[in-house]
Design an enzyme around this catalytic site. Sequence first.
Site, PDB file in Angstrom:
ATOM      1  N   SER A 181       0.817  -1.174   0.057  1.00  0.00           N
ATOM      2  CA  SER A 181       0.116  -0.038   0.140  1.00  0.00           C
ATOM      3  C   SER A 181       0.924   1.453  -0.176  1.00  0.00           C
ATOM      4  O   SER A 181       1.704   1.445  -0.749  1.00  0.00           O
ATOM      5  CB  SER A 181      -0.835  -0.026   1.257  1.00  0.00           C
ATOM      6  OG  SER A 181      -1.929   1.141   1.194  1.00  0.00           O
ATOM      7  N   THR A 182       0.833   1.907   1.113  1.00  0.00           N
ATOM      8  CA  THR A 182       1.452   3.276   0.930  1.00  0.00           C
ATOM      9  C   THR A 182       3.129   3.017   0.860  1.00  0.00           C
ATOM     10  O   THR A 182       3.533   2.325   1.875  1.00  0.00           O
ATOM     11  CB  THR A 182       1.436   4.266   2.282  1.00  0.00           C
ATOM     12  OG1 THR A 182      -0.327   4.122   2.245  1.00  0.00           O
ATOM     13  CG2 THR A 182       1.794   5.368   2.224  1.00  0.00           C
ATOM     14  N   HIS A 209      -2.472  -1.318  -3.415  1.00  0.00           N
ATOM     15  CA  HIS A 209      -3.682  -0.445  -3.093  1.00  0.00           C
ATOM     16  C   HIS A 209      -3.503   0.906  -4.023  1.00  0.00           C
ATOM     17  O   HIS A 209      -2.661   1.597  -3.836  1.00  0.00           O
ATOM     18  CB  HIS A 209      -3.822   0.059  -1.841  1.00  0.00           C
ATOM     19  CG  HIS A 209      -3.983  -1.078  -0.718  1.00  0.00           C
ATOM     20  ND1 HIS A 209      -3.808  -1.026   0.601  1.00  0.00           N
ATOM     21  CD2 HIS A 209      -4.624  -2.301  -0.816  1.00  0.00           C
ATOM     22  CE1 HIS A 209      -4.315  -2.148   1.219  1.00  0.00           C
ATOM     23  NE2 HIS A 209      -4.650  -2.863   0.115  1.00  0.00           N
ATOM     24  N   MET A 302      -0.331   1.336   4.965  1.00  0.00           N
ATOM     25  CA  MET A 302      -1.021   1.558   6.163  1.00  0.00           C
ATOM     26  C   MET A 302      -2.036   0.502   6.404  1.00  0.00           C
ATOM     27  O   MET A 302      -2.595  -0.372   5.477  1.00  0.00           O
ATOM     28  CB  MET A 302      -1.992   2.808   6.000  1.00  0.00           C
ATOM     29  CG  MET A 302      -0.722   4.159   6.060  1.00  0.00           C
ATOM     30  SD  MET A 302      -1.742   5.593   6.180  1.00  0.00           S
ATOM     31  CE  MET A 302      -2.607   5.943   4.638  1.00  0.00           C
ATOM     32  N   ASP A 305      -4.737  -4.905   5.875  1.00  0.00           N
ATOM     33  CA  ASP A 305      -5.163  -5.582   4.690  1.00  0.00           C
ATOM     34  C   ASP A 305      -3.835  -6.543   4.512  1.00  0.00           C
ATOM     35  O   ASP A 305      -2.815  -6.273   4.614  1.00  0.00           O
ATOM     36  CB  ASP A 305      -5.385  -4.905   3.642  1.00  0.00           C
ATOM     37  CG  ASP A 305      -5.686  -5.523   2.367  1.00  0.00           C
ATOM     38  OD1 ASP A 305      -6.478  -6.716   2.645  1.00  0.00           O
ATOM     39  OD2 ASP A 305      -5.470  -5.344   0.985  1.00  0.00           O
TER      40      ASP A 305
END
Length: 365
Positions: A181-182, A209, A302, A305
């Site tokens: 993600s991030t 993501h 973050m 997930d």
Amino acid sequence: MIADDAIVVRGLFARWIEAEPDMTLVGSLRNGREAVDEIERIKPDVVILDVDMPELDGISALPQLLAKCPGVTVIMASTLTRRNAEISLRALALGATDYIPKPSSQNDIGAAPEFRRDLIEKIRQLGRRGQQRAAGLAPVTDAPSLVPQAKAPHHYLAPHTPIMLRAMPAAVPRVLLIGASTGGPQALGKLMADIGPVIDRVPVLITQHMPPTFTAILAEHLGRLSKHPAREAVHGEEIVPGTIYMAPGGRHMSVAQPGAAPVIEIVNSAPINFCKPAVDPLFSSAAMVWGPRALAVVLTGMGHDGLAGAHDIVHAGGHVLAQDEASSVVWGMPGQVALAGLCSAVLPVDDIAAKLNRLFAAESA
């Protein structure tokens, strides 16, 4: 600090930020030139920087902002066009910390609670991380005060629980699964450039993501870095070694094996863990298809997930690696799987490729 030429957007962002008890709006500027001129006086922790602005656009202002205020967290904001997606990903390579895709119209922005949630959470988590690094403090996971324990999903572990590692794979894995993600695009770039021998042997499936358009461009970028075919996955296609499959933005990717070979499944269902695509469907379905021959890597990001899917992989006899805290932009996703005792290794991002090359070559890991 906000830099956006749309007065409606600046006003909306300002109201959202000021409504948060732990945030203060210190500047609301009309373009990149004003941002560059004011940043040394304002000294923000976080800058929300629009891509398209008059006088000086976001990509041109970015290096000047970073030069004047080293270590500042910059979040690029842009609408969902191919050009803006390419610019946003280029900004990450130039030092931006993250990006956020704005809805296509100003009316959509105000009517999208998920966009507000994403923006505020990015500001909070990335701003906190930046403050910790500037102060020389040890970073902390963005996990809530308690994280689910893998073997008993309804029990919890404190975030400072010592990390317990599992054994490394005894058999050579047959698939590489990656969730991020991030900070993921930067980490994926480093990884894909150095795992050519792995990609030659097995398929690589990635859930990052990202919204539509962004995932297609990221796949193209990873293909150039890896020198292997990389693309958004297509529903029903057979999964073969030598190819990188990217979950399409806005849809979930999982796998199935209705016949002799595993195939891709793409579904347009509800978000999972507030994410779409989400990592859990990929990991959980891969556990059923490849069992003990599945190997997953959880990179920076973050939230949590990937935690449930990582549990399914380990329960099926597979293995999980995670990026370590120091090299993660946010140690949420990898932190949760590490703290839950699901990992066989927790490594700096620069060391993960070498570990994967050894594991997939059946060398001593």
